[in-house]
Design a protein around this motif. Structure first.
Motif, PDB file in Angstrom:
ATOM      1  N   SER A 133       0.835  -1.199   0.000  1.00 56.11           N
ATOM      2  CA  SER A 133       0.000   0.000   0.000  1.00 56.11           C
ATOM      3  C   SER A 133       0.864   1.242   0.000  1.00 56.11           C
ATOM      4  N   THR A 161      -4.309   4.326  -0.767  1.00 55.06           N
ATOM      5  CA  THR A 161      -5.467   4.568   0.088  1.00 55.06           C
ATOM      6  C   THR A 161      -5.198   5.690   1.075  1.00 55.06           C
ATOM      7  N   ALA A 221      -5.020  -0.093   4.889  1.00 57.03           N
ATOM      8  CA  ALA A 221      -3.691  -0.399   4.361  1.00 57.03           C
ATOM      9  C   ALA A 221      -3.034  -1.501   5.185  1.00 57.03           C
ATOM     10  N   SER A 278      -2.131  -5.231   3.562  1.00 56.25           N
ATOM     11  CA  SER A 278      -0.818  -5.223   2.916  1.00 56.25           C
ATOM     12  C   SER A 278       0.247  -6.083   3.574  1.00 56.25           C
ATOM     13  N   VAL A 314       3.596  -1.246   3.918  1.00 53.45           N
ATOM     14  CA  VAL A 314       2.962   0.052   3.693  1.00 53.45           C
ATOM     15  C   VAL A 314       4.063   1.071   3.432  1.00 53.45           C
TER      16      VAL A 314
END
Ligand SMILES: Nc1ncnc2c1ncn2[C@@H]1O[C@H](COP(=O)(O)OP(=O)(O)OP(=O)(O)O)[C@@H](O)[C@H]1O
Ligand SMILES: [Mg+2]
Lengths: 266, 269
Positions: free
Chosen positions: B53, B208, B214, B218, B221
């Protein structure tokens, strides 16, 4: 999570009752106009100026029986339709090219606009010299009146195209043909319809003007010929026949519009 | 680095990540003829099958990074690689879901989804079945014949997601794909996305503004700085999969990760 699945609402019904009412009210307006016209004659306006609906109707009937009406209508319709079709076939690609080749378009723009602003009616005598007094000169007159409508409308339509939509299909590596058939042409459909709507009237103007100036058939010729003999009834009969052609054309376009660009109704 | 991420990195040859972004600069032209830097010295890599993310303040260049990766926007400096090749040489399908839903306004829901399958060259016979399957999966049953303007924003997003899934991309670039959804649908769609992802093990880049989302989805991140954006932190999410969004919320490690990302964003670099 099942509550996420909404039920689909029914799509809106076609509203037949409303369209029936509309047809009735339009008919009513027509009847009122005809009644006013007819009574004007009885109230002392000379028939030489305005003829009368009954005389015009009678004339149309005679012309229809002899077949003469259809000869003229067909002639004018052919000229206008060929001119319109030719303008579409040439104008759409030019409009696309204008949007595609921005610099060339910039160079050509003042010339295009000058030609566009020129009253094409003034070209009629020239067209008769160039293309003769038969069908071809009338087709070219109709063509020259309409082509700019297609060119400019298509160009405008492409300028306003949703860039994101085009970009998205580019990221999916859409082939050129698919891009054209699935994105660009559907996007242009409302602009083509709008051009057709205006083009029908204009192509008739082009054809009729050319007929007025030099021809031996067609509604324009019939009107000109009647006027020369101070036959107002003949003039009105020709006008009614022209109106019928234009109305028929508009009806066709409305049908087409309903079919291909309903998404704009939102 | 956590077990899952290590495993994924091991899968991809360490020298050749799926997606490589190195020292990339991007600038947009200004109306005055100058250039305004939007992304500056951005570097990151995404391994094969990894779910990454990107979060960052509005306007920092997240969408711009995706546009560069999709080939829509040229970068000025640095290198961008997919499978070790330049974007021009890349033959894999990149599925890009724009921040704004970009459906064909004249086409029905089913046709909008079908075009993804068509562009992926999925055999004609299989397309209808695939479209029907996706419509069910995205909870759009009963709306097959509706046009986009007859749908809500969230439903349009789901149609766009359907088109993306029908396209069967090798790489997913998702720009706030669930931005218009309510919390509940968002979680449901996230779960479905994870299901597809874990089935096919494709690489995903997911932009996002929702930090919890996230972290939930994910492997890593990436936190971006304000414009001109670059990656300021790369935070591994070492939470076991499969993850249940509702359970995660009670997990202390989850809360710590969310806090860590918040403080990175607050620091504002
Ligand atoms: N076409 C463009 N022309 C000029 N500047 C642009 C263009 N597109 C974006 N920008 C600028 O680039 C910067 C980054 O934009 P981008 O869309 O990548 O931000 P973002 O991180 O996705 O923001 P958000 O979270 O709000 O979507 C913004 O400041 C924006 O003003
Ligand atoms: Mg964005």
């Amino acid at each position: 999570m099942t509550d996420l699945a909404q039920t689909a609402p029914a799509l809106p019904a076609s509203g037949t009752r409303r369209s029936l009412k509309l047809a009735r009210d339009r008919l009513l307006v027509l009847v009122l106009i005809l009644a006013a016209w007819e009574s004007a004659g009885h109230l002392g306006v000379s028939e030489i100026w305005i003829s009368s609906p009954s005389a015009v109707g009678e004339r149309l009937w005679t012309l229809a029986l002899s077949g003469e009406l259809f000869v003229h209508m067909q002639r004018t319709l052919t000229e206008a339709a060929l001119g319109l079709a030719l303008a579409f076939a040439v104008g759409v690609p030019i409009g696309i090219a204008m949007a595609r080749y921005k610099y060339a378009n910039e160079v050509a723009e003042p010339f295009i606009m000058a030609l566009y602003s020129l009253p094409r009616v003034a070209l009629a005598p020239l067209f008769i010299i160039w293309f003769g007094i038969d069908l071809f000169s009338k087709v070219m007159m109709a063509f020259s009146t309409v082509i700019f409508i297609f060119m400019l409308n298509i160009h405008e339509g492409l300028k306003t195209i949703d860039r994101d939509l085009v970009d998205l299909f580019r990221t999916m590596r859409a082939p050129r043909a698919l891009m054209l058939s699935k994105v660009i042409l559907p996007w242009l459909a409302p602009w083509v319809i709008a051009s057709l709507r205006i083009g029908i009237g204009l192509s008739l103007i082009g054809a009729v003007v050319a007929e007025l100036i030099g021809s031996s058939a067609g509604l324009g010729w019939y009107i000109e010929n009647s006027a020369g003999r101070l036959d107002t009834t003949g003039v009105f009969a020709g006008l009614v026949a022209l109106t019928a052609i234009a109305a028929g054309g508009n009806l066709l376009v409305a049908r087409l519009e309903k079919r291909i660009s309903g998404w704009r109704a939102a | 680095m956590n077990a899952v991420a290590r495993h994924l990195h091991h899968d991809a040859a360490p020298t050749k990540p799926k997606i490589g972004f190195e020292g990339v600069d991007v600038a947009y032209p200004t109306p005055e003829g100058g250039r305004i830097p939007v992304v500056s010295e951005a570097s990151f890599a995404v391994g094969k099958g990894e779910f990454v993310s990107i979060v960052g303040p509005s306007g920092c260049g997240k969408s711009t990074v995706l546009r560069v990766l999709s080939g829509l926007l040229a970068h000025e400096k640095g290198t961008v690689r997919i499978n070790g090749r330049s974007l021009e040489e890349n033959r894999e399908r990149i599925g890009f879901m724009f921040q704004r839903d970009t459906l064909l306004p004249w086409a029905s829901v089913a046709d909008n989804i079908r075009i993804g399958a068509e562009l992926a060259n999925i055999a004609h016979e299989r397309r209808d079945a695939r479209v029907a399957e996706l419509i069910g999966f995205l909870r759009l049953s009963g709306f097959e014949k509706h046009r986009p303007h007859q749908l809500s924003g969230g439903m349009r997003q789901r149609v766009a997601l359907g088109r993306l899934l029908a396209f069967e991309p090798h790489i997913y670039l998702l720009d706030e794909p669930f931005g218009a959804l309510d919390a509940q649908t968002k979680i449901a769609m996230g779960r479905e996305l994870l299901r597809v992802w874990s089935e096919y093990k494709r690489s995903v880049i997911f932009v996002t503004h929702d930090i919890e989302e996230a972290v939930t989805l994910s492997d890593r991140v990436l936190v971006m700085s304000p414009r001109p954006g670059h990656i300021v932190r790369d935070i591994a999410v070492d939470l076991p999969r499969p993850r249940d969004p509702k359970q995660l919320r009670k997990d202390a490690r989850f809360a710590d990760l969310v806090d860590a990302i918040w403080s990175e964003l607050d620091a504002g670099h």
